[in-house]
Design an enzyme around this catalytic site. Structure first.
Site, short mmCIF file in Angstrom:
data_model
loop_
_atom_site.label_atom_id
_atom_site.label_comp_id
_atom_site.label_asym_id
_atom_site.label_seq_id
_atom_site.Cartn_x
_atom_site.Cartn_y
_atom_site.Cartn_z
N GLU A 184 40.92 -3.12 48.68
CA GLU A 184 41.66 -1.91 49.58
C GLU A 184 43.00 -2.30 49.75
O GLU A 184 43.71 -1.68 50.84
CB GLU A 184 40.90 -1.63 50.90
CG GLU A 184 40.51 -3.13 51.62
CD GLU A 184 39.49 -2.76 52.96
OE1 GLU A 184 39.28 -1.81 53.12
OE2 GLU A 184 39.13 -3.85 53.16
N ASP A 208 42.74 2.85 52.35
CA ASP A 208 43.58 2.12 52.87
C ASP A 208 44.48 1.34 51.81
O ASP A 208 45.55 1.01 51.89
CB ASP A 208 42.77 0.70 53.16
CG ASP A 208 42.12 0.86 54.58
OD1 ASP A 208 42.74 1.50 55.43
OD2 ASP A 208 40.98 0.18 54.98
N HIS A 223 33.79 -0.10 61.64
CA HIS A 223 34.79 0.92 62.05
C HIS A 223 33.80 1.46 62.95
O HIS A 223 34.01 2.77 63.25
CB HIS A 223 35.01 1.99 60.74
CG HIS A 223 36.05 1.47 60.05
ND1 HIS A 223 35.94 1.20 58.69
CD2 HIS A 223 37.37 0.76 60.31
CE1 HIS A 223 36.79 0.73 58.11
NE2 HIS A 223 37.93 0.46 59.11
#
Length: 267
Positions: free
Chosen positions: A159, A185, A54
């Site tokens: 997730e 998520d 990320h």
């Protein structure tokens, strides 16, 4: 002078988890220089993990931070952007003591991650001498590989609903150490993004913790930095690895608090 491997290679996170202690982790997404490792250690964190999934942090910068963390006495991990063995191998060779693998959907995905992260006979990681974990010393390959296999932590992220449905199978994969719950998520997939108080979230943690315990694995909490109450509840339920937040969030919180302090001065 010969230095025993046990004196140069330690993973404090694996040691704490083995003692059933709670581990505090910091996510690195903003800082690209080695100072962040010493800051994390001085602040009292057991580990940091560099989030290459990320952020735009390069593998080179991630490696430099990992090496600094090794020197500071905390365990450096990297969240990789995917499950490609080449990326996992480079991250580990660069200084990481473990990987966090996203997008796990099945036991087969978990087995691929373990294969990429572990040397034979447990995996397919390619041998490499003089690694930073070993302080660039050379040890007999069989000795070094066995010690690195023991020290390297493999965390797989739970997730998705698919991973949650198969969590018992994933937890049973030999070589997996930690199931890290990506709460944001997961709630998004449930159709309840950010609604952490929903009973389905608590039920998910209960199921994941039960699967982990049944297989001798550990559970990590991700995405709940804003909810210390739930974090504490899930730790009491059995989770032992806590992702406390990002360097960016810490900087913003501290900066905003100081700005408010000045703005609130009465003239």
């Amino acid at each position: 002078m010969s230095v025993p491997l046990r004196d140069v290679l330690r993973n404090v996170v694996k040691e704490k988890l083995a003692r059933d202690e709670v581990v505090a982790s910091m996510i690195v997404r903003l800082v690209r220089t080695v100072e962040i490792a010493r800051i994390a250690a001085s602040a009292g964190f057991d580990t940091l993990y560099i989030d290459v999934e990320h952020s735009s942090i390069s593998l080179d910068a991630a490696g430099q931070i990992c090496i600094a963390a090794l020197g500071a006495g905390i365990a450096p991990f990297v969240r990789v952007p995917g499950l490609a063995p080449a990326t996992i191998g480079r991250v580990l060779d660069g200084g990481a003591l473990g990987i966090i693998a996203p997008h796990i959907r099945s036991a087969e995905d978990a087995r691929k991650v373990v294969a990429a992260a572990k040397f034979p006979p447990y995996g397919e990681r390619s041998a490499n001498a003089g690694l930073p974990h070993l302080q660039y010393r050379n040890y007999p390959t069989d000795e070094a590989n066995a010690a690195l296999n023991d020290a390297t932590l493999v965390a797989v992220m739970i997730e998705t609903l698919e991973a949650l449905d198969k969590v018992e199978e994933i937890a049973a994969v030999d070589g997996v150490d930690l199931l890290l719950v990506g709460t944001n998520d997961l709630t998004a997939e449930m159709g309840i993004p950010g609604r952490y108080d929903e009973p389905r979230v608590r039920a998910a943690f209960e199921r994941i913790i039960a699967a982990a315990r049944a297989n001798g694995r550990h559970v990590g909490i991700g995405g709940l930095a804003s909810r210390p109450d739930l974090t504490a509840e899930f730790v009491r339920m059995g989770a032992r690895f806590v992702s406390t937040g990002t360097d960016l969030a810490f900087l913003m919180a501290g900066a905003a608090a100081k700005a408010r302090q000045v703005a609130e001065i009465k003239l």
